[in-house]
Structure formats: structure tokens, C-alpha cells
Design a protein around this motif. Structure first.
Motif, PDB file in Angstrom:
ATOM      1  N   VAL A  93      16.543 -16.009  36.493  1.00 34.86           N
ATOM      2  CA  VAL A  93      16.589 -15.081  37.633  1.00 34.86           C
ATOM      3  C   VAL A  93      15.716 -13.856  37.431  1.00 34.86           C
ATOM      4  CG1 VAL A  93      18.923 -15.828  38.217  1.00 34.86           C
ATOM      5  CG2 VAL A  93      18.612 -13.839  36.725  1.00 34.86           C
ATOM      6  N   LEU A  94      15.230 -13.627  36.217  1.00 35.05           N
ATOM      7  CA  LEU A  94      14.509 -12.391  35.940  1.00 35.05           C
ATOM      8  C   LEU A  94      13.242 -12.203  36.773  1.00 35.05           C
ATOM      9  CD1 LEU A  94      14.963 -11.940  32.105  1.00 35.05           C
ATOM     10  CD2 LEU A  94      15.754 -10.427  33.916  1.00 35.05           C
ATOM     11  N   PRO A  95      12.426 -13.242  36.987  1.00 33.90           N
ATOM     12  CA  PRO A  95      11.235 -12.998  37.815  1.00 33.90           C
ATOM     13  C   PRO A  95      11.575 -12.434  39.190  1.00 33.90           C
ATOM     14  CG  PRO A  95      11.057 -15.111  36.701  1.00 33.90           C
ATOM     15  CD  PRO A  95      12.455 -14.624  36.457  1.00 33.90           C
ATOM     16  N   PHE A  96      12.686 -12.870  39.752  1.00 40.52           N
ATOM     17  CA  PHE A  96      13.053 -12.429  41.092  1.00 40.52           C
ATOM     18  C   PHE A  96      13.682 -11.033  41.066  1.00 40.52           C
ATOM     19  CE2 PHE A  96      13.950 -17.109  40.739  1.00 40.52           C
ATOM     20  CZ  PHE A  96      12.649 -17.471  41.041  1.00 40.52           C
ATOM     21  N   ALA A  97      14.414 -10.730  39.993  1.00 42.78           N
ATOM     22  CA  ALA A  97      14.934  -9.365  39.835  1.00 42.78           C
ATOM     23  C   ALA A  97      13.791  -8.373  39.663  1.00 42.78           C
ATOM     24  CB  ALA A  97      15.876  -9.303  38.628  1.00 42.78           C
ATOM     25  N   ILE A  98      12.772  -8.772  38.911  1.00 42.76           N
ATOM     26  CA  ILE A  98      11.588  -7.928  38.735  1.00 42.76           C
ATOM     27  C   ILE A  98      10.881  -7.726  40.073  1.00 42.76           C
ATOM     28  CG2 ILE A  98       9.289  -7.828  37.698  1.00 42.76           C
ATOM     29  CD1 ILE A  98      11.419  -7.320  35.653  1.00 42.76           C
ATOM     30  N   ALA A  99      10.722  -8.806  40.830  1.00 38.60           N
ATOM     31  CA  ALA A  99      10.045  -8.715  42.120  1.00 38.60           C
ATOM     32  C   ALA A  99      10.813  -7.812  43.084  1.00 38.60           C
ATOM     33  CB  ALA A  99       9.878 -10.114  42.716  1.00 38.60           C
ATOM     34  N   ASP A 100      12.139  -7.923  43.100  1.00 35.08           N
ATOM     35  CA  ASP A 100      12.951  -7.048  43.954  1.00 35.08           C
ATOM     36  C   ASP A 100      12.767  -5.586  43.553  1.00 35.08           C
ATOM     37  OD1 ASP A 100      14.065  -9.015  45.581  1.00 35.08           O
ATOM     38  OD2 ASP A 100      15.733  -9.391  44.205  1.00 35.08           O
ATOM     39  N   SER A 101      12.745  -5.337  42.243  1.00 33.85           N
ATOM     40  CA  SER A 101      12.569  -3.972  41.754  1.00 33.85           C
ATOM     41  C   SER A 101      11.202  -3.426  42.156  1.00 33.85           C
ATOM     42  CB  SER A 101      12.722  -3.934  40.227  1.00 33.85           C
ATOM     43  OG  SER A 101      12.488  -2.647  39.723  1.00 33.85           O
ATOM     44  N   MET A 102      10.164  -4.250  42.059  1.00 30.75           N
ATOM     45  CA  MET A 102       8.823  -3.823  42.472  1.00 30.75           C
ATOM     46  C   MET A 102       8.816  -3.423  43.942  1.00 30.75           C
ATOM     47  SD  MET A 102       6.127  -6.459  40.761  1.00 30.75           S
ATOM     48  CE  MET A 102       5.994  -6.709  39.005  1.00 30.75           C
ATOM     49  N   GLN A 103       9.415  -4.251  44.778  1.00 34.22           N
ATOM     50  CA  GLN A 103       9.426  -3.964  46.203  1.00 34.22           C
ATOM     51  C   GLN A 103      10.142  -2.651  46.505  1.00 34.22           C
ATOM     52  OE1 GLN A 103      11.079  -7.605  47.869  1.00 34.22           O
ATOM     53  NE2 GLN A 103       9.038  -8.396  48.305  1.00 34.22           N
ATOM     54  N   ALA A 104      11.218  -2.389  45.756  1.00 44.68           N
ATOM     55  CA  ALA A 104      11.939  -1.133  45.950  1.00 44.68           C
ATOM     56  C   ALA A 104      11.089   0.073  45.573  1.00 44.68           C
ATOM     57  CB  ALA A 104      13.227  -1.130  45.129  1.00 44.68           C
ATOM     58  N   ARG A 105      10.096  -0.143  44.726  1.00 41.32           N
ATOM     59  CA  ARG A 105       9.208   0.936  44.293  1.00 41.32           C
ATOM     60  C   ARG A 105       7.861   0.895  45.014  1.00 41.32           C
ATOM     61  NH1 ARG A 105       8.176   0.453  38.418  1.00 41.32           N
ATOM     62  NH2 ARG A 105       7.800   2.679  38.404  1.00 41.32           N
ATOM     63  N   GLN A 106       7.817   0.153  46.132  1.00 44.72           N
ATOM     64  CA  GLN A 106       6.609   0.030  46.949  1.00 44.72           C
ATOM     65  C   GLN A 106       5.441  -0.607  46.195  1.00 44.72           C
ATOM     66  OE1 GLN A 106       8.471   3.264  47.382  1.00 44.72           O
ATOM     67  NE2 GLN A 106       9.466   1.857  48.810  1.00 44.72           N
ATOM     68  N   ILE A 107       5.761  -1.514  45.285  1.00 38.85           N
ATOM     69  CA  ILE A 107       4.743  -2.327  44.623  1.00 38.85           C
ATOM     70  C   ILE A 107       4.921  -3.759  45.130  1.00 38.85           C
ATOM     71  CG2 ILE A 107       3.878  -3.227  42.434  1.00 38.85           C
ATOM     72  CD1 ILE A 107       5.004  -0.731  41.070  1.00 38.85           C
ATOM     73  N   THR A 108       3.845  -4.359  45.590  1.00 43.22           N
ATOM     74  CA  THR A 108       3.931  -5.711  46.137  1.00 43.22           C
ATOM     75  C   THR A 108       3.832  -6.751  45.024  1.00 43.22           C
ATOM     76  OG1 THR A 108       2.911  -5.007  48.205  1.00 43.22           O
ATOM     77  CG2 THR A 108       2.902  -7.371  47.732  1.00 43.22           C
ATOM     78  N   PRO A 109       4.851  -7.614  44.868  1.00 41.27           N
ATOM     79  CA  PRO A 109       4.746  -8.681  43.870  1.00 41.27           C
ATOM     80  C   PRO A 109       4.096  -9.930  44.454  1.00 41.27           C
ATOM     81  CG  PRO A 109       6.962  -8.666  44.783  1.00 41.27           C
ATOM     82  CD  PRO A 109       6.189  -7.574  45.497  1.00 41.27           C
ATOM     83  N   LEU A 110       3.253 -10.570  43.684  1.00 41.29           N
ATOM     84  CA  LEU A 110       2.729 -11.886  44.021  1.00 41.29           C
ATOM     85  C   LEU A 110       3.192 -12.823  42.918  1.00 41.29           C
ATOM     86  CD1 LEU A 110       0.826 -13.784  45.698  1.00 41.29           C
ATOM     87  CD2 LEU A 110      -0.883 -13.279  43.932  1.00 41.29           C
ATOM     88  N   LEU A 111       4.106 -13.728  43.233  1.00 43.91           N
ATOM     89  CA  LEU A 111       4.657 -14.602  42.216  1.00 43.91           C
ATOM     90  C   LEU A 111       3.810 -15.858  42.059  1.00 43.91           C
ATOM     91  CD1 LEU A 111       7.040 -12.651  42.680  1.00 43.91           C
ATOM     92  CD2 LEU A 111       8.555 -14.555  42.113  1.00 43.91           C
ATOM     93  N   ILE A 112       3.506 -16.185  40.811  1.00 50.33           N
ATOM     94  CA  ILE A 112       2.808 -17.419  40.463  1.00 50.33           C
ATOM     95  C   ILE A 112       3.807 -18.262  39.681  1.00 50.33           C
ATOM     96  CG2 ILE A 112       0.793 -18.461  39.380  1.00 50.33           C
ATOM     97  CD1 ILE A 112      -0.010 -16.469  41.509  1.00 50.33           C
ATOM     98  N   GLY A 113       4.420 -19.229  40.361  1.00 51.63           N
ATOM     99  CA  GLY A 113       5.473 -20.017  39.738  1.00 51.63           C
ATOM    100  C   GLY A 113       4.920 -21.102  38.831  1.00 51.63           C
ATOM    101  N   LEU A 114       5.510 -21.257  37.645  1.00 51.13           N
ATOM    102  CA  LEU A 114       5.139 -22.319  36.723  1.00 51.13           C
ATOM    103  C   LEU A 114       5.965 -23.556  37.057  1.00 51.13           C
ATOM    104  CD1 LEU A 114       4.987 -20.330  33.365  1.00 51.13           C
ATOM    105  CD2 LEU A 114       3.057 -21.134  34.746  1.00 51.13           C
TER     106      LEU A 114
END
Length: 285
Positions: free
Chosen positions: A20-41
């Protein structure tokens, strides 16, 4: 907050493994106005979790495709997060971009996991990318110092924690693992390639077989990064599943390196620990 002088562009490429960590990180980025682009393995990243975000997929060995995707999306800033089992070279399908850096990858495979991760990081940096860790993009997910739970360690537990930290420090040069279990001054188990879940499950089996004579409610799982470890890639992680394993193993609690341990699903982790009567504490490494 971002460290002083550290610049992070947006979007940030998040190379996402399992959990779940990649998605928790992405949520945190969005809350800080940083756009995440996920590259799934493929084979590691959860398709249902990644679907909430802008994303692409790659397979292990598609280094050329990964570079093209990041550059097409204007991602200079990159991070790796999530669990990935170290693949055998025979299972890796290399594209032409990977073939070009193959000598460096082969050299990296001859070292331990820390050497492999650091070497891959250097390859990315050599291509002009900036690598970041959780401390840079989501510091609120790191374990604070002190107890998160209602329960707290007693003097005996504190002695076990100190011994666990010392054992992990002594094992660091051998790149073995990030966890150890100490019960009443006795080191009973050390994490290996199987990870923390396997460590705890094995202890539970030993207890059921009568090989562990200490009463339930004693002993501590101690987790800390290895000395010299590149903390951008591989931090110890704590979550509800860890708590469940500690409870099943009959331990008293968990001690992790404050500031250098990721807490996945913190509210659920604390809730599970309180329900089980376990302590969860952050200690200086």
C-alpha cells in the motif's frame, strides 16, 4: 516540509512495487500539491490501487521504456517505493535501453541488496534524473520518536530494544536484514531474505511447538535500517500486518528507528496495536 535547498518538480515519477505504500505516498504528494505519476511494476504493483492515479505499467527489465515514459511526462524527479522480490537474471526481459546499461546491472547483481539498489540509483542519476526518498516527499509517513500506542515498554523491554539495535548494527556490514527479535535478553530470531512476515510466522510456529519457553507478552521486534543503507530506496516498514504478526508470535511490542521507518496505514496500525495490547515505539537508531 521539503528539506531546505531541495527542489522537487511536479510531476514526480513513482516507480511502484507491491503493498500500500506507493499509494500512501501518492496521496501524500497530492495533499502537498505535488502530482504523482505512478509507474507500476507488473507482477508487484496492485492494479486496483494504481487505478486511482495517472499511471503506466512496465515489466522488470524495461529500463528504456521507463526512461521514455518519464521524459515524455516531464518527470525529472523520481522515487522507488513498494516491495519487490529480487528477480533472477533469467526472469528479466531486457529492452534495448536496459541492454545498454547491462554491464552496470551485472556488476550490481554481484553485490548485496544495498549495493544493487545504490547501483541502480547511480544509473538513473547518470541519466539526469533526481532520486528522492520518503523524507523528501512524504515525511509525515515516517515514525516519530516515542510511543504511538497506549501501552509502553517497561525496563525489561527497553533492555531488549537496546540489545536488538546493537545486534542490527553489528550485522549491518553483512547485508542480512532489518529486523531482530529479542526476548528477555536472548536473540531468538534475525530477519533474512524472507522478510519480517516470515520472521514472525516462524516464531509463532516455534512457540506453538514449545521451542520458545518465554511466556506470551514478553519480547520485542526491533527494526532499523542498516548502516550506510541508501534510505531513498529501502526503509524498514511497519503496518497493520506487522502488528498482527507480532501479536500472533506472542511478543510485547515493536520498536523501530524513529525518522527512518515508514508507517503504512498509521491509524489502522495504532488501532490494531491498541486492540492487541502491544506497544509501538520509535527509538533513536
Amino acid at each position: 516540509m521539503t528539506a531546505p535547498g531541495l527542489q522537487i518538480g511536479s510531476p514526480v515519477g513513482v516507480i511502484a512495487g507491491g503493498g500500500v505504500l506507493p499509494f500512501a505516498i501518492a496521496d501524500s504528494m497530492q495533499a502537498r500539491q505535488i502530482t504523482p505519476l505512478l509507474i507500476g511494476l507488473r507482477g508487484f504493483c496492485d492494479p486496483s490501487g494504481i487505478a486511482r492515479f495517472r499511471h503506466h505499467w512496465i515489466s522488470i527489465g524495461q529500463y528504456g521504456r521507463l526512461k521514455r515514459l518519464l521524459r515524455a511526462e516531464h518527470c525529472r524527479d523520481v522515487m522507488f517505493i513498494g516491495s519487490v522480490v529480487r528477480p533472477s537474471l533469467a526472469s528479466v526481459r531486457l529492452d534495448w535501453g536496459a541492454v545498454r546499461v547491462l554491464p552496470s546491472v551485472m556488476a550490481a547483481y554481484r553485490g548485496g541488496d544495498d549495493h544493487l539498489l545504490t547501483s541502480i540509483g547511480r544509473i538513473f542519476e547518470g541519466e539526469g534524473f533526481r532520486l528522492h526518498g520518503v523524507k523528501d516527499v512524504a515525511p509525515e509517513l515516517l515514525m516519530p520518536r516515542g510511543e504511538l500506542t497506549r501501552a509502553a515498554p517497561d525496563e525489561g523491554h527497553l533492555a531488549d530494544i537496546a540489545k536488538g539495535i546493537a545486534v542490527l548494527a553489528a550485522l549491518s556490514p553483512f547485508d542480512i536484514g532489518q529486523g531482530v527479535i529479542v526476548i528477555d535478553g536472548h536473540v531468538v530470531a534475525v530477519e533474512d531474505i524472507g522478510g519480517t512476515d516470515a520472521l514472525l510466522a516462524n516464531l509463532a510456529r516455534l512457540r506453538a511447538q514449545g521451542a520458545i519457553h518465554a511466556k506470551p507478552g514478553r519480547g520485542v521486534l526491533v527494526k532499523s535500517p542498516k548502516s550506510g543503507q541508501d534510505l531513498r530506496f529501502d526503509l524498514p516498514t511497519l503496518g497493520p500486518r506487522t502488528v498482527e504478526g507480532v501479536a500472533a508470535a506472542g511478543l510485547a511490542g515493536i520498536a523501530v528507528a524513529a525518522g527512518n521507518t515508514l508507517v503504512a496505514e498509521p491509524q489502522e496500525t495504532i488501532k490494531a496495536a491498541d486492540a492487541a495490547g502491544l506497544f509501538v515505539t520509535g527509538v533513536p537508531a
